[in-house]
Design a protein around this motif. Structure first.
Motif, PDB file in Angstrom:
ATOM      1  N   GLU A  48       0.683  -1.278  -0.045  1.00 51.07           N
ATOM      2  CA  GLU A  48      -0.114   0.014  -0.391  1.00 51.07           C
ATOM      3  C   GLU A  48       1.115   1.430  -0.006  1.00 51.07           C
TER       4      GLU A  48
ATOM      5  N   GLU B 247      -2.556   7.186  -7.564  1.00 51.89           N
ATOM      6  CA  GLU B 247      -3.232   6.372  -7.562  1.00 51.89           C
ATOM      7  C   GLU B 247      -3.887   5.334  -8.588  1.00 51.89           C
TER       8      GLU B 247
ATOM      9  N   THR C 152      -1.170   3.505  -8.887  1.00 49.61           N
ATOM     10  CA  THR C 152      -0.476   2.570  -7.389  1.00 49.61           C
ATOM     11  C   THR C 152      -1.564   1.209  -7.723  1.00 49.61           C
ATOM     12  N   ILE C 153      -2.703   0.924  -8.067  1.00 49.80           N
ATOM     13  CA  ILE C 153      -3.976   0.500  -8.104  1.00 49.80           C
ATOM     14  C   ILE C 153      -3.472  -0.770  -8.771  1.00 49.80           C
ATOM     15  N   ARG C 154      -2.793   0.169 -10.223  1.00 54.63           N
ATOM     16  CA  ARG C 154      -2.384  -0.541 -11.557  1.00 54.63           C
ATOM     17  C   ARG C 154      -0.939  -1.157 -11.338  1.00 54.63           C
TER      18      ARG C 154
ATOM     19  N   TYR D 137      -1.208  -2.531  -5.894  1.00 58.96           N
ATOM     20  CA  TYR D 137      -0.553  -1.643  -4.278  1.00 58.96           C
ATOM     21  C   TYR D 137      -2.535  -1.182  -3.952  1.00 58.96           C
ATOM     22  N   SER D 138      -2.520  -1.017  -2.381  1.00 60.09           N
ATOM     23  CA  SER D 138      -4.042  -0.040  -2.667  1.00 60.09           C
ATOM     24  C   SER D 138      -3.355   1.428  -2.195  1.00 60.09           C
TER      25      SER D 138
END
Length: 142
Positions: free
Chosen positions: A56, A123, A126-128, A131-132
């Protein structure tokens, strides 16, 4: 690697990505105006910590306006203009923009900045990467 992808985002702004003891920071000047003996500066700053174990990122951001030098006191400027702030703060982060247009000594200054755009890009990356993304209102939780 996720940090390399974030570095690509900050390079486009352009902003410098720094790291100190696991805390990453991004800072850049959105607008700056120098008039006589006064200097006004609008700066965007973001900090985040990457937790590889939890997969995360904990992220916070702020926009600060600073003035230095000599002025006539109060909020008196030697020109005319307007500044508009729109803002909404929630669990997902601050949203909104700042826009300023002014005439000062015959020279026109203007800028528009949407501060959620940087956070949104980081963001998404990060999601790609799997990760959160955790947004914190203050840097205390980082």
């Amino acid at each position: 690697m996720l940090i390399d992808e974030i570095r690509k985002i900050t390079d486009k702004i352009p902003a410098e990505l720094k790291e100190k003891k696991g805390l990453f920071s991004i800072e850049f000047t959105v607008a700056e105006r120098k008039v006589m003996l006064t200097k006004k500066k609008l700066t965007y700053s973001a900090k985040f910590r990457l937790d590889e174990v939890k997969k995360e990122i904990r992220f916070t951001e702020m926009l600060k306006e600073a003035e230095s030098g000599f002025s006539s006191g109060g909020d008196v400027s030697m020109g005319s203009g307007f500044k508009t702030w729109t803002s909404k703060q929630g669990l997902g982060g601050r949203e909104g923009s700042i826009k300023e247009q002014s005439d000062l000594f015959g020279k026109q200054y203007s800028y528009t900045f949407d501060w959620s755009s940087i956070r949104t890009q980081i963001e998404a990356e990060t999601i790609r990467a799997g990760y959160s993304f955790q947004y914190h209102i203050t840097s205390i939780g980082l």
